[in-house]
Design a protein around this motif. Structure first.
Motif, PDB file in Angstrom:
ATOM      1  N   CYS A 163       0.838  -1.214   0.000  1.00 29.59           N
ATOM      2  CA  CYS A 163       0.000   0.000   0.000  1.00 29.59           C
ATOM      3  C   CYS A 163       0.869   1.259   0.000  1.00 29.59           C
ATOM      4  CB  CYS A 163      -0.922   0.010   1.212  1.00 29.59           C
ATOM      5  SG  CYS A 163      -2.252  -1.217   1.177  1.00 29.59           S
ATOM      6  N   GLU A 164       1.893   1.280   0.843  1.00 28.31           N
ATOM      7  CA  GLU A 164       2.779   2.443   0.913  1.00 28.31           C
ATOM      8  C   GLU A 164       3.478   2.681  -0.427  1.00 28.31           C
ATOM      9  OE1 GLU A 164       4.211   2.647   5.555  1.00 28.31           O
ATOM     10  OE2 GLU A 164       5.241   1.225   4.233  1.00 28.31           O
ATOM     11  N   PHE A 165       3.911   1.594  -1.055  1.00 32.91           N
ATOM     12  CA  PHE A 165       4.601   1.707  -2.333  1.00 32.91           C
ATOM     13  C   PHE A 165       3.666   2.288  -3.406  1.00 32.91           C
ATOM     14  CE2 PHE A 165       6.221  -0.206  -6.321  1.00 32.91           C
ATOM     15  CZ  PHE A 165       7.549   0.199  -6.258  1.00 32.91           C
ATOM     16  N   LEU A 166       2.441   1.785  -3.447  1.00 33.77           N
ATOM     17  CA  LEU A 166       1.485   2.260  -4.445  1.00 33.77           C
ATOM     18  C   LEU A 166       1.037   3.694  -4.166  1.00 33.77           C
ATOM     19  CD1 LEU A 166      -0.697  -0.965  -4.863  1.00 33.77           C
ATOM     20  CD2 LEU A 166       1.046  -0.094  -6.433  1.00 33.77           C
ATOM     21  N   GLU A 167       0.987   4.062  -2.884  1.00 31.46           N
ATOM     22  CA  GLU A 167       0.633   5.444  -2.545  1.00 31.46           C
ATOM     23  C   GLU A 167       1.673   6.416  -3.103  1.00 31.46           C
ATOM     24  OE1 GLU A 167      -1.987   6.692  -1.383  1.00 31.46           O
ATOM     25  OE2 GLU A 167      -3.044   5.248  -0.105  1.00 31.46           O
ATOM     26  N   ASN A 168       2.934   6.035  -3.093  1.00 30.77           N
ATOM     27  CA  ASN A 168       3.974   6.892  -3.668  1.00 30.77           C
ATOM     28  C   ASN A 168       3.806   7.037  -5.178  1.00 30.77           C
ATOM     29  OD1 ASN A 168       5.331   7.688  -1.359  1.00 30.77           O
ATOM     30  ND2 ASN A 168       6.773   5.982  -1.420  1.00 30.77           N
ATOM     31  N   ILE A 169       3.379   5.957  -5.837  1.00 30.10           N
ATOM     32  CA  ILE A 169       3.144   6.057  -7.277  1.00 30.10           C
ATOM     33  C   ILE A 169       1.980   7.015  -7.543  1.00 30.10           C
ATOM     34  CG2 ILE A 169       2.491   4.769  -9.344  1.00 30.10           C
ATOM     35  CD1 ILE A 169       3.882   2.335  -8.175  1.00 30.10           C
ATOM     36  N   ARG A 170       0.931   6.915  -6.736  1.00 32.41           N
ATOM     37  CA  ARG A 170      -0.195   7.834  -6.930  1.00 32.41           C
ATOM     38  C   ARG A 170       0.236   9.274  -6.662  1.00 32.41           C
ATOM     39  NH1 ARG A 170      -6.061   6.872  -4.315  1.00 32.41           N
ATOM     40  NH2 ARG A 170      -4.940   6.969  -2.324  1.00 32.41           N
ATOM     41  N   ALA A 171       1.071   9.456  -5.641  1.00 36.41           N
ATOM     42  CA  ALA A 171       1.559  10.815  -5.355  1.00 36.41           C
ATOM     43  C   ALA A 171       2.338  11.372  -6.540  1.00 36.41           C
ATOM     44  CB  ALA A 171       2.425  10.799  -4.098  1.00 36.41           C
ATOM     45  N   PHE A 172       3.132  10.539  -7.192  1.00 31.85           N
ATOM     46  CA  PHE A 172       3.908  10.985  -8.354  1.00 31.85           C
ATOM     47  C   PHE A 172       2.986  11.500  -9.453  1.00 31.85           C
ATOM     48  CE2 PHE A 172       5.806  10.078 -12.503  1.00 31.85           C
ATOM     49  CZ  PHE A 172       7.044  10.701 -12.387  1.00 31.85           C
ATOM     50  N   TYR A 173       1.871  10.802  -9.670  1.00 31.62           N
ATOM     51  CA  TYR A 173       0.963  11.205 -10.741  1.00 31.62           C
ATOM     52  C   TYR A 173      -0.076  12.226 -10.290  1.00 31.62           C
ATOM     53  CZ  TYR A 173       2.928   7.779 -13.917  1.00 31.62           C
ATOM     54  OH  TYR A 173       3.790   7.100 -14.748  1.00 31.62           O
ATOM     55  N   SER A 174      -0.023  12.589  -9.007  1.00 27.66           N
ATOM     56  CA  SER A 174      -0.968  13.589  -8.496  1.00 27.66           C
ATOM     57  C   SER A 174      -0.273  14.868  -8.080  1.00 27.66           C
ATOM     58  CB  SER A 174      -1.735  13.006  -7.303  1.00 27.66           C
ATOM     59  OG  SER A 174      -2.400  11.813  -7.653  1.00 27.66           O
ATOM     60  N   GLY A 175       1.043  14.963  -8.310  1.00 28.02           N
ATOM     61  CA  GLY A 175       1.758  16.177  -7.958  1.00 28.02           C
ATOM     62  C   GLY A 175       2.148  16.253  -6.494  1.00 28.02           C
ATOM     63  N   GLY A 176       2.124  15.120  -5.772  1.00 28.23           N
ATOM     64  CA  GLY A 176       2.487  15.127  -4.361  1.00 28.23           C
ATOM     65  C   GLY A 176       3.897  14.613  -4.132  1.00 28.23           C
ATOM     66  N   GLU A 177       4.315  14.604  -2.864  1.00 25.96           N
ATOM     67  CA  GLU A 177       5.628  14.061  -2.513  1.00 25.96           C
ATOM     68  C   GLU A 177       5.569  12.539  -2.613  1.00 25.96           C
ATOM     69  OE1 GLU A 177       6.860  15.486   1.281  1.00 25.96           O
ATOM     70  OE2 GLU A 177       6.984  17.583   0.629  1.00 25.96           O
ATOM     71  N   TYR A 178       6.388  12.032  -3.488  1.00 25.87           N
ATOM     72  CA  TYR A 178       6.316  10.608  -3.821  1.00 25.87           C
ATOM     73  C   TYR A 178       7.484   9.808  -3.252  1.00 25.87           C
ATOM     74  CZ  TYR A 178       9.315  12.450  -7.569  1.00 25.87           C
ATOM     75  OH  TYR A 178      10.297  13.096  -8.281  1.00 25.87           O
ATOM     76  N   TRP A 179       8.105  10.323  -2.226  1.00 25.70           N
ATOM     77  CA  TRP A 179       9.281   9.651  -1.653  1.00 25.70           C
ATOM     78  C   TRP A 179       9.098   9.286  -0.179  1.00 25.70           C
ATOM     79  CZ3 TRP A 179       9.468  14.460  -4.091  1.00 25.70           C
ATOM     80  CH2 TRP A 179       9.386  15.577  -3.250  1.00 25.70           C
ATOM     81  N   LYS A 180       7.856   9.109   0.226  1.00 25.16           N
ATOM     82  CA  LYS A 180       7.625   8.721   1.620  1.00 25.16           C
ATOM     83  C   LYS A 180       8.202   7.325   1.851  1.00 25.16           C
ATOM     84  CE  LYS A 180       3.611  11.649   2.345  1.00 25.16           C
ATOM     85  NZ  LYS A 180       2.181  11.727   2.691  1.00 25.16           N
ATOM     86  N   PRO A 181       8.834   7.126   3.004  1.00 33.40           N
ATOM     87  CA  PRO A 181       9.521   5.839   3.238  1.00 33.40           C
ATOM     88  C   PRO A 181       8.548   4.662   3.307  1.00 33.40           C
ATOM     89  CG  PRO A 181       9.522   7.193   5.220  1.00 33.40           C
ATOM     90  CD  PRO A 181       8.995   8.065   4.124  1.00 33.40           C
ATOM     91  N   VAL A 182       8.991   3.566   2.785  1.00 33.18           N
ATOM     92  CA  VAL A 182       8.262   2.298   2.866  1.00 33.18           C
ATOM     93  C   VAL A 182       9.007   1.407   3.850  1.00 33.18           C
ATOM     94  CG1 VAL A 182       7.455   0.272   1.583  1.00 33.18           C
ATOM     95  CG2 VAL A 182       7.476   2.527   0.488  1.00 33.18           C
ATOM     96  N   ASP A 183       8.269   0.615   4.654  1.00 31.97           N
ATOM     97  CA  ASP A 183       8.874  -0.183   5.735  1.00 31.97           C
ATOM     98  C   ASP A 183       9.576  -1.438   5.219  1.00 31.97           C
ATOM     99  OD1 ASP A 183       8.840   0.928   8.252  1.00 31.97           O
ATOM    100  OD2 ASP A 183       6.764   0.374   8.643  1.00 31.97           O
ATOM    101  N   TRP A 184      10.372  -1.311   4.164  1.00 31.27           N
ATOM    102  CA  TRP A 184      11.038  -2.487   3.624  1.00 31.27           C
ATOM    103  C   TRP A 184      11.966  -3.140   4.646  1.00 31.27           C
ATOM    104  CZ3 TRP A 184       8.190  -3.690  -0.064  1.00 31.27           C
ATOM    105  CH2 TRP A 184       7.840  -2.848  -1.116  1.00 31.27           C
ATOM    106  N   ASP A 185      12.695  -2.331   5.405  1.00 32.95           N
ATOM    107  CA  ASP A 185      13.667  -2.909   6.338  1.00 32.95           C
ATOM    108  C   ASP A 185      12.978  -3.726   7.420  1.00 32.95           C
ATOM    109  OD1 ASP A 185      15.636  -1.736   4.884  1.00 32.95           O
ATOM    110  OD2 ASP A 185      16.064  -0.131   6.302  1.00 32.95           O
ATOM    111  N   LYS A 186      11.822  -3.274   7.845  1.00 34.54           N
ATOM    112  CA  LYS A 186      11.081  -4.040   8.851  1.00 34.54           C
ATOM    113  C   LYS A 186      10.587  -5.365   8.272  1.00 34.54           C
ATOM    114  CE  LYS A 186       8.605  -1.525  11.633  1.00 34.54           C
ATOM    115  NZ  LYS A 186       7.490  -0.717  12.182  1.00 34.54           N
ATOM    116  N   LEU A 187      10.242  -5.338   6.987  1.00 39.42           N
ATOM    117  CA  LEU A 187       9.740  -6.545   6.329  1.00 39.42           C
ATOM    118  C   LEU A 187      10.874  -7.494   5.945  1.00 39.42           C
ATOM    119  CD1 LEU A 187       7.365  -8.123   5.076  1.00 39.42           C
ATOM    120  CD2 LEU A 187       7.692  -6.768   2.985  1.00 39.42           C
ATOM    121  N   PHE A 188      11.925  -6.968   5.340  1.00 40.07           N
ATOM    122  CA  PHE A 188      12.992  -7.806   4.799  1.00 40.07           C
ATOM    123  C   PHE A 188      14.326  -7.681   5.520  1.00 40.07           C
ATOM    124  CE2 PHE A 188      10.415  -7.304   0.781  1.00 40.07           C
ATOM    125  CZ  PHE A 188       9.934  -8.601   0.792  1.00 40.07           C
TER     126      PHE A 188
END
Length: 794
Positions: A744-769
């Motif tokens: 969800c976090e990853f896809l939210e960044n893609i939507r932000a990119f196409y909506s003119g928002g900040e698209y670099w919000k951190p995703v919890d990859w380190d917690k997951l992997f």
């Protein structure tokens, strides 16, 4: 038929109070008698009026010795662990003799008596009948023996975060139940990255923590892909945990490699002592082909990365002998009460590229011709192709050479040391090893039609190994489907595990399991079968359901069990890898590529092939979901008809099945989401608005998916009844809930990119992997071969 005496009135003459197994037996009698009869057990040291129950062996109870001398019982035909229950008259007194050739056999006889009084013993605990002050003792004249000298549990590595969470009280309880199931051994399979095998080489102590995760108590592998082992990082179910880390209680404060090795040694010593006090022998398994990464600087470089288990040794490396001598010495020093050591042949196949190795393999090749033919015949459907089959055999020859070297080193240190060979689906190789290794070395091997011999387990190959103890490892839990309750009795029956002792001359079963709760039926079916002979699965299920749930609930429970057996068979016996050995389903594992993907706003970070594979499994999962729903309906009906204790058991089964069904539903939704995700980018660049609308729908899907994973985790949190249940909750909460949230976090960044928002919000990859302090490291690319798989062949 009653013998005319009540349980509450009988006296017990239990023999030598200093004998460990009889002390255990005394404790059980003192627990069971009052719970069944309402009166305390009457323990005495001589025969009294009424009925006396006399328990023991020739050496532990003089009355048993006298009865045998008078010809009242014959112990000579029982074997080591057989037993007799016989009502007779001894010295003018009415007695029920419970006798074995050993105190362990006598303990089994006591358990047999209480089963005949209505108790049902399973690996997780006891199901006792209602208390009855008038409970009669039956009139008995029974002798039981078994051809299976190996009966027990196989713990296949602490890499699985399941049994790796068990603490000493969990082991103590499990050993109690093993005695009640008339089991006599436990085998541990310790990978080199675990801290239980400690030794030094060239003055340097082995290190752990570079592959095993420190927050798992240095036990579980996955430093490079597992992520957090901290309970505080779980999104669902934290309140169920009595610890801060996903590790045994004894390992919570472990803070270094040395600390882990010291803690593990003391932990395993206590486990061995607990087992020994119950007449259970302990074996460990070592893989002499592996070496800790920190010691690999003293060995020849090998091609593989140090990622999962450890570095590899070349079979012609001069250090292979001295290093394994140090390893075996470390085991003997740490665990003097071990019954024996298995030397493992790895289940994977790794290339050994050195010229000396190639010369050795060519020299040995013709001697292994039959092994190659057998592999083609029985394993060929799973491992097709001459090139692959020969590569496998080349690796096996190299592995065998290291084993031969290790045997020579170990026997040179201690000629009376008990050694054996442990393999995973390699009966084709054992036929040759039987010809070249000493007959006093037992063979223990996993075989199953659910693994690599798709036409059935070729247990008939063990007929060739006469004069050697050969033991089969059936799986109570297949590591392709770690979450769901598994119902493999049909598979056991088709593969002929229980009948193998009679048909093939094998010597028993060591049952592999990863978690204790939820596998009661499978373990009991196999454990009982080693004494009673093979039972039809339906016949066993009916008897089991009646004992556990009561006669009125049997039809509904039987229908549910049948549906679940059909479902396991439909999914291939391995659950289509819905929660596999590394505890990361493919639908989550693919997100590794998301983390480093450099074009997230322009195309999908996976291929059409991946989408197709997910959909192929989803087709299976959709049908499985229907089967689980039907089983849940029947269990719900049974719940209204069963006893109070049956309701407790059904509540666990129902919640586990609800959680498993929701898990499969989540995997189906992952497949659908990835399909839409991949198709969405086809709209670019011509239809930007259509793309954005598709992206909005995809975000809605992803949040709905996260909700399903949370539903699954909530069900698993509601049925934590054993420490290993915590591991299942961790898998779902950490892998599935956190994984779907990261998506969800990853896809939210893609939507932000196409909506003119900040698209670099951190995703919890380190917690997951996770993020290791160093990258996966190798010892250099030495003649990189074609046969360097780090994982199991499947």
């Amino acid at each position: 038929m009653s013998c005319g005496h009540r349980l509450r009135d009988a006296t017990w003459v239990l023999g030598d109070p200093d004998e460990a197994v009889l002390r255990w037996t005394r404790k059980q009698v003192q627990s069971w008698v009052p719970r069944l009869s309402g009166a305390p057990a009457r323990l005495v040291d001589r025969l009294e009026d009424g009925l006396s129950i006399v328990v023991g062996s020739r050496l532990s109870n003089q009355l048993i010795c006298k009865a045998a001398d008078q010809g009242l019982i014959d112990l000579t035909t029982l074997g080591e662990d057989g037993f007799i229950l016989k009502q007779t008259v001894l010295d003018g007194a009415t007695v029920l003799l419970i006798a074995g050739c050993s105190p362990r056999g006598a303990a089994y006889g006591v358990c047999e008596l209480f089963e005949r009084l209505g108790c049902t013993f399973v690996i997780s605990g006891d199901h006792l009948p209602p208390c009855d002050p008038e409970m009669p003792l039956p009139s008995l004249d029974v002798a039981k023996r078994t051809a299976c000298s190996w009966r027990g549990i196989f713990f296949g590595g602490y890499c699985f975060t399941t049994n790796s969470m068990m603490s000493l009280p969990d082991y103590e309880t499990m050993f109690d139940q093993m005695v009640k199931l008339r089991m006599n051994r436990i085998v541990f399979y310790h990978f080199e990255n675990e801290p239980f095998i400690d030794y030094s080489f060239m003055g340097e102590r082995k290190l752990v923590g570079d592959i095993s995760h420190p927050d798992s108590g240095y036990l579980s592998y996955g430093r490079h892909f597992t992520g957090s082992f901290r309970v505080e990082d779980l999104p669902v179910g934290r309140e169920q945990f009595d610890r801060e880390k996903i590790a045994p209680l004894e390992f919570q404060a472990v803070g270094s490699s040395d600390d882990a090795l010291d803690t593990a040694r003391n932990f395993m010593r206590k486990i061995i002592a607990l087992a020994k006090a119950r007449g259970i022998g302990v074996w460990t398994t070592v893989l002499p082909q592996f070496i800790p990464p920190n010691l690999s600087k003293y060995s020849r470089p090998m091609p593989s990365l140090h990622k999962h288990w450890s570095a590899h040794l070349s079979c012609t490396d001069p250090v292979a002998g001295p290093l394994n001598r140090a390893r075996i010495q470390g085991i003997l020093d740490a665990y003097p009460d071990l019954e024996g050591i298995f030397l493992g042949i790895p289940e994977g196949f790794f290339d050994d590229p050195y010229p000396e190795t190639r010369v050795l393999i060519e020299r040995e090749w013709d001697d292994y011709a039959e092994s190659l033919d057998l592999q083609r015949k029985y394993w060929g459907r799973f491992w097709p192709g001459d090139k692959q089959q020969k590569a496998h055999l080349r690796a096996d020859i190299a592995f065998t050479e290291i084993v031969k070297t290790t045997i020579a080193e170990a026997k040179g240190m201690r000629p009376d040391l008990k050694l054996g060979i442990c393999t995973v689906c390699k009966a084709y190789l054992l036929t040759h090893l039987h010809d070249i290794l000493p007959l006093d070395m037992p063979f223990i091997d996993i075989e199953s039609r659910a693994l690599w011999t798709l036409d059935g387990a070729p247990l008939h190959l063990f007929q060739r190994m006469k004069g050697r103890e050969c033991v089969i490892i059936p799986r109570a839990v297949d590591d392709g489907s770690l979450l769901g309750l598994q119902f493999p009795l049909w598979q056991y029956s088709k593969d002929g595990f229980v009948s193998s002792a009679k048909e093939n001359g094998t010597n028993g079963l060591m049952i592999q399991t990863t978690h204790i709760r939820g596998n009661e039926h499978s373990i009991k079916y196999l454990a009982d079968g080693m004494w009673e002979g093979p039972a039809a699965p339906g016949e066993f299920y009916r008897h089991y359901a009646e004992r556990v749930f009561g006669a009125t609930a049997v039809p509904q429970v039987m229908e549910a069990f049948t549906k679940l057996e059909q479902n396991d068979e439909f999914l291939g016996g391995r659950g289509q890898h819905n929660m596999p050995w590394n505890m990361v389903p493919d639908q989550i594992w693919i997100m590794h590529t998301f983390k480093e993907f450099d074009q997230p706003f322009h195309r999908a970070p996976f291929s059409q092939d991946f989408v197709d594979r997910c959909e192929e499994r989803a087709i299976k999962f959709r049908q499985a979901i229907g089967s689980l729903s039907l089983a849940l309906d029947r269990f719900g009906e049974a719940y209204q008809l069963t006893t109070r204790s049956g309701q407790q058991e059904l509540a666990y089964i129902i919640n586990r099945t609800h959680g498993y069904r929701a898990h499969l539903q989540a995997l189906v939704q992952f497949a659908e989401l990835y399909h839409h995700y991949y198709e969405m980018f086809a709209l670019l660049p011509q239809d930007l608005e259509g793309f954005k609308q598709s992206l909005d729908r995809l975000l809605t899907e992803s949040h709905r998916l996260e909700g399903v994973t949370r539903e699954s985790a909530t069900y698993f949190a509601s049925c934590v009844e054993h420490t290993t249940d915590l591991a299942l909750l961790w898998m779902v909460s950490h892998r599935m809930v956190l994984g779907s949230h990261c998506l969800c976090e990853f896809l939210e960044n893609i939507r932000a990119f196409y909506s003119g928002g900040e698209y670099w919000k951190p995703v919890d990859w380190d917690k997951l992997f996770g993020r290791c302090v160093f990258p996966p490291h190798g010892t250099g690319r030495v003649g990189e071969g074609e046969n360097t798989s780090e994982t199991e062949p499947g």
